[in-house]
Design an enzyme around this catalytic site. Structure first.
Site, PDB file in Angstrom:
ATOM      1  N   GLU A 176      59.504  50.356  77.969  1.00  0.00           N
ATOM      2  CA  GLU A 176      60.038  50.811  76.686  1.00  0.00           C
ATOM      3  C   GLU A 176      60.874  52.085  76.838  1.00  0.00           C
ATOM      4  OE1 GLU A 176      55.676  52.150  77.008  1.00  0.00           O
ATOM      5  OE2 GLU A 176      56.939  50.445  77.564  1.00  0.00           O
ATOM      6  N   ARG A 177      60.864  52.682  78.043  1.00  0.00           N
ATOM      7  CA  ARG A 177      61.647  53.904  78.256  1.00  0.00           C
ATOM      8  C   ARG A 177      63.137  53.617  78.447  1.00  0.00           C
ATOM      9  NH1 ARG A 177      57.604  56.660  82.737  1.00  0.00           N
ATOM     10  NH2 ARG A 177      55.831  57.044  81.352  1.00  0.00           N
ATOM     11  N   SER A 226      52.194  51.352  88.373  1.00  0.00           N
ATOM     12  CA  SER A 226      51.214  52.165  89.090  1.00  0.00           C
ATOM     13  C   SER A 226      50.041  51.302  89.546  1.00  0.00           C
ATOM     14  CB  SER A 226      50.710  53.296  88.198  1.00  0.00           C
ATOM     15  OG  SER A 226      49.934  52.771  87.127  1.00  0.00           O
ATOM     16  N   CYS A 281      59.357  53.339  94.393  1.00  0.00           N
ATOM     17  CA  CYS A 281      58.134  52.993  95.113  1.00  0.00           C
ATOM     18  C   CYS A 281      58.390  52.857  96.609  1.00  0.00           C
ATOM     19  CB  CYS A 281      57.519  51.702  94.560  1.00  0.00           C
ATOM     20  SG  CYS A 281      58.504  50.228  94.890  1.00  0.00           S
ATOM     21  N   GLU A 383      50.206  59.622  94.668  1.00  0.00           N
ATOM     22  CA  GLU A 383      51.645  59.442  94.536  1.00  0.00           C
ATOM     23  C   GLU A 383      52.219  60.486  93.581  1.00  0.00           C
ATOM     24  OE1 GLU A 383      54.568  55.610  93.915  1.00  0.00           O
ATOM     25  OE2 GLU A 383      52.831  55.766  92.602  1.00  0.00           O
TER      26      GLU A 383
END
Length: 502
Positions: A176-177, A226, A281, A383
Site C-alpha cells: 500500500e506504500r 520480512s 533483500c 536485518e
C-alpha cells in the site's frame, strides 16, 4: 487528492469500506495520493471475476498466451519512462534504479514468452505392451501474490508473469506504500489483449492478506517480505490447503580474501550496500575481510568512496541513492546504528541526522560504515534494510565460511577472490541459497530461479525460471493402453492386481 483504485474485472473498482492509506512522496515527506484498503467482500468480487475468466484462458493454447505476453512486454517497454517516474515518486529510489526495477521484471516476462516450450511434458512410448505414459502440466486455477514496497515492478512481474503464462488467473496485492506501478501494469496487460479478470489488483493491509490466505478458491500464494510475516503467511496458507512460497529477509555477506582486487571490491560494495538506500533483500550489508591486513586496507579504501557518495532526490541524475520509504523506517535505521554503537562497534562514517537542503522533511539517511561488528551483536543478527555497511573481521577462510552459514538468514552471499579453488570450495560449502563469485548481488537471470535458505524462504519452490513453472502448475500423468485385440482365449481379460510394465 489522487486515488489509486483497485483493478477488478478489467476496470477500476471504487467500492470500499472507507478505510484509506496515505501514499507519501519520500523526497518531501508529504502525502501525494491515497489508496483504499479492501476487505474480504472486495476480494470476493475479484475471485468471482477470476473464476469466470480462468477456464477460457487456460484453454487458450500456449502460443496465443505467449503472444499476449510479448505484447505486454512491448507496452511496458514503451511506458518505461512513465513507470520509472511513478515508481520513484512513491518509493524514493532514483530514476535509473527504478528503470532497473522495471527491466528486471521484464526479464521474467521475456522468459514467460517462451511458455510453449517450458510447458512441454514428458512422453514414454512402449512403457509396457501397447502402453504409453505421458505427463502434462496444468494451471492451478487462481494464484495470488503479496508483494513488498522495495520492488513494486520487478517482484509482481516475477510472480504474475509465470503464473499467467501457464494459464492461471492472478490476484495481486501490492504494498500500500507504492501501489501505482502494479496498478498500471494491470492496465497494460489488459491493453495487451489479456482477458478481463486474469490479472487483477486489490489493495489492503493484514485484513486483505488474511482474506487471500483463507479463500478456498485461491490455490497458490507467493509472498515476499520480512521473515516473521513470511513465516506467518506460509503457516496460514498451508493450513488452508494452499501451495505457498514465502520469501523473507536477509543479511547477505561479502567475503573478501586477501588476494581480491580491493578497488573493484570497493566499487562493488558501494553499489551493493548503498544502492536503493540499502532497501533490497539482495543488498550486501555485511563485508567480511579475511585477515587484519585485508580489513585495514579495505577500510582505508572504503572511507573515501563512501564520503564521495551523493544522496539526493529521486529525480537527481547525479544521486547514487534517494530517501528511504517512510519516516518510521528512517528512524528504525538510525536506531540500529545507535544499537551497534551501544554494543561496542565503531561508527566510522555516521549517516544519522542527514538532511538535504530544500528537502529537509524528506526521509534521507546518509551512508554509514560500522567496523568491529561481532556475531553476538543484535545489529549483526537482524536485518537493518538501510544504507548501512557493517565490517565483521574474520581470522581465516574457515571463519569466513562459517559466518554466513551460521546466520539465521540465508538469502545471498558473495566472495571476492582471484583464487578459483577457494571460490569453488566456498560455493560448495556455504549454507546460503544464492552465491556470487566476484558478483556482489547474485540475483539469478530470469531463466534460472531465485530463492534463499533458512529464514529467508519458506516453502520448497523458488521464484521464476523452471522452479516458477513448477510452482504455478500441477502435474497430471496419463497411462494409456491401445490393445490390438482380445485376450488369448478370445475373452476380454480382467485384471485384479496392480498392473506392471514387465
Amino acid at each position: 487528492m489522487r486515488i489509486v483504485d483497485h483493478f477488478i474485472a478489467g476496470g477500476a473498482d471504487t467500492k470500499s469500506d472507507g478505510r484509506m492509506h496515505d501514499i507519501f512522496d519520500p523526497n518531501q515527506g508529504e502525502v501525494q495520493a491515497r489508496v483504499p484498503l479492501g476487505d474480504a467482500a472486495l476480494l470476493e468480487r475479484a475471485v468471482a471475476a477470476a473464476k469466470e475468466a480462468q477456464p477460457g484462458w487456460a484453454a487458450t493454447n500456449p502460443q496465443r498466451r505467449a503472444r499476449v505476453m510479448f505484447e505486454f512486454k512491448r507496452l511496458v517497454e514503451g511506458d518505461m519512462d512513465n513507470l520509472a517516474q511513478m515508481l520513484s515518486s512513491e518509493h524514493g529510489k532514483v530514476i535509473a534504479d527504478s528503470r532497473g526495477d522495471v527491466q528486471r521484471g521484464l526479464d521474467v516476462i521475456e522468459f514467460a514468452c517462451g511458455i510453449p516450450h517450458a510447458l512441454k511434458g514428458e512422453y514414454t512410448q512402449g512403457a509396457g505392451p501397447g502402453i504409453d505414459v505421458y505427463s502434462m502440466r496444468q494451471p492451478l486455477g487462481i494464484g495470488a501474490g503479496i508483494t513488498p514496497f522495495n520492488f513494486p515492478a520487478m517482484i509482481p512481474m516475477w510472480m504474475f508473469g509465470v503464473s499467467i503464462a501457464v494459464g492461471n488467473a492472478f490476484i495481486l496485492k501490492p504494498s500500500e506504500r507504492d501501489p501505482s506501478v502494479p496498478r498500471r501494469l494491470a492496465e497494460l496487460f489488459l491493453e495487451a489483449g489479456g482477458p478481463e479478470g486474469i490479472l487483477q489488483v486489490v489493495h489492503g493491509d493484514k485484513e486483505m492478506v488474511d482474506a487471500i490466505l483463507d479463500h478456498p478458491d485461491i490455490a497458490g500464494v507467493s509472498f515476499v517480505g520480512s521473515s516473521d510475516i513470511a513465516h506467518y503467511v506460509y503457516k496460514r496458507g498451508v493450513a488452508a490447503g494452499k501451495r505457498v512460497q514465502a520469501m523473507g529477509g536477509a543479511k547477505n555477506h561479502g567475503i573478501v580474501l586477501p588476494d581480491a582486487d580491493l578497488d573493484q571490491v570497493v566499487a562493488d560494495l558501494t553499489g551493493a550496500a548503498f544502492g536503493s538506500a540499502g532497501e533490497r533483500c539482495m543488498a550486501l550489508p555485511v563485508v567480511v575481510p579475511v585477515g587484519e591486513d585485508t580489513a585495514e586496507r579495505l577500510k582505508d579504501k572504503l572511507i573515501p568512496a563512501i564520503d564521495a557518495l551523493r544522496v539526493g532526490i529521486s529525480t537527481d541524475d547525479e544521486a547514487h541513492y534517494g530517501p528511504v520509504v517512510t519516516a518510521e523506517h528512517k528512524q528504525r535505521i538510525e536506531n540500529w546504528i545507535a544499537t551497534a554503537e551501544r554494543e561496542g562497534a565503531d561508527i566510522v562514517v555516521d549517516g544519522r541526522g542527514f538532511t538535504l537542503q530544500g528537502h529537509e522533511n524528506g526521509w534521507f539517511v546518509g551512508p554509514t560504515l560500522i567496523d568491529n561488528v561481532t556475531p553476538d551483536m543484535e545489529s549483526y543478527r537482524e536485518e537493518i534494510f538501510g544504507p548501512v555497511l557493517q565490517i565483521v573481521r574474520a581470522r581465516d577462510f574457515e571463519e569466513a565460511v562459517a559466518l554466513p552459514s551460521k546466520h539465521q538468514y540465508g538469502n545471498g552471499v558473495a566472495i571476492f577472490t582471484r583464487n578459483g579453488h577457494a571460490a569453488r570450495e566456498f560455493a560448495a560449502r556455504v549454507n546460503v541459497g544464492m552465491v556470487g563469485i566476484n558478483v556482489p548481488i547474485p540475483v539469478p537471470v530470469a531463466y534460472h530461479s531465485f530463492g534463499g535458505w533458512k529464514r529467508s524462504a519458506f516453502g520448497d519452490t523458488n521464484q521464476h525460471g523452471m522452479e516458477g513453472i513448477k510452482f504455478w502448475t500441477k502435474v497430471k500423468t496419463v497411462t494409456a493402453r491401445w490393445p490390438d485385440g482380445l485376450g488369448g482365449d478370445g475373452e476380454l481379460a480382467n485384471t485384479f492386481v496392480i498392473p506392471t510394465m514387465g
